[in-house]
Design an enzyme around this catalytic site. Structure first.
Site, PDB file in Angstrom:
ATOM      1  N   SER A  10       0.790  -1.228   0.000  1.00  0.00           N
ATOM      2  CA  SER A  10       0.000   0.000   0.000  1.00  0.00           C
ATOM      3  C   SER A  10       0.819   1.274   0.000  1.00  0.00           C
ATOM      4  O   SER A  10       0.399   2.270  -0.552  1.00  0.00           O
ATOM      5  CB  SER A  10      -0.935   0.015   1.221  1.00  0.00           C
ATOM      6  OG  SER A  10      -1.814  -1.071   1.156  1.00  0.00           O
ATOM      7  N   THR A  11       1.957   1.254   0.663  1.00  0.00           N
ATOM      8  CA  THR A  11       2.691   2.509   0.812  1.00  0.00           C
ATOM      9  C   THR A  11       4.092   2.405   0.234  1.00  0.00           C
ATOM     10  O   THR A  11       4.645   1.314   0.095  1.00  0.00           O
ATOM     11  CB  THR A  11       2.788   2.917   2.294  1.00  0.00           C
ATOM     12  OG1 THR A  11       3.482   1.893   3.003  1.00  0.00           O
ATOM     13  CG2 THR A  11       1.410   3.105   2.904  1.00  0.00           C
TER      14      THR A  11
END
Length: 180
Positions: A10-11
């Site tokens: 996600s990051t």
């Protein structure tokens, strides 16, 4: 009968290397990775590439179902696309087999839990923001529009469209600043 792997984090501070290693170990010939949120399938170009590349008899392999989708609706949409193409789905860390009823039910339960986890995380985040606001710690992000400049330009007789163009903002934002 090709195994195609898909990895997602996600990051930007996360890394797909552990997922990629597991996908290689599972026999994937091709692996596509990306750093995008799993909350939606929008903007996930690598996922779209994988889904369009798959052929009948292929298997899409992920390490966990939540790497594929975080909402039940998105997950079921992906599964329907796979089924329509005659493609199987496998998760290396979960016992998912979409070729039988029990496997499909298990897949749906995993999807429900992934969506539930996302909703809990959002709730905790909103609670934290509310507490920080009460404590005076959180004030929100700094305004990106100079309201004083908008009002100044409007007072000079400049129209909303011209103000928006000059400041690089939307006309609706100009109207909000003028009326607020």
């Amino acid at each position: 009968m090709t195994k195609i792997g898909y990895a997602r984090v996600s990051t930007t501070d996360q890394d797909c290397s552990l997922q990629e290693a597991a996908l290689l170990k599972a026999g994937c010939e091709v692996i596509r990775s990306e750093k995008r949120s799993g909350i939606s399938t929008k903007g996930r170009d690598e996922l779209e590439t994988v889904l369009s590349f798959l052929r009948p008899g292929d298997t899409l392999v992920v390490t966990k179902i939540d790497r594929l989708a975080r909402s039940l609706g998105d997950l079921m949409g992906i599964v329907e696309r796979l089924q329509a193409k005659g493609v199987a789905l496998q998760a290396t860390d979960q016992n998912v087999d979409t070729s039988n009823a029990a496997g499909k039910a298990f897949l749906q339960m995993l999807g429900v839990f992934a969506e539930f986890e996302t909703n809990l995380r959002k709730e905790r985040q909103l609670e934290g923001i509310a507490k920080a606001k009460v404590a005076g710690i959180y004030k929100g992000r700094k305004p990106s529009i100079d309201a004083a400049k908008v009002r100044e330009m409007q007072a000079e007789g400049i129209g909303a469209t011209a103000i928006a163009k000059a400041l690089g903002i939307g006309r609706a934002s100009v109207y909000r600043m003028i009326s607020g």
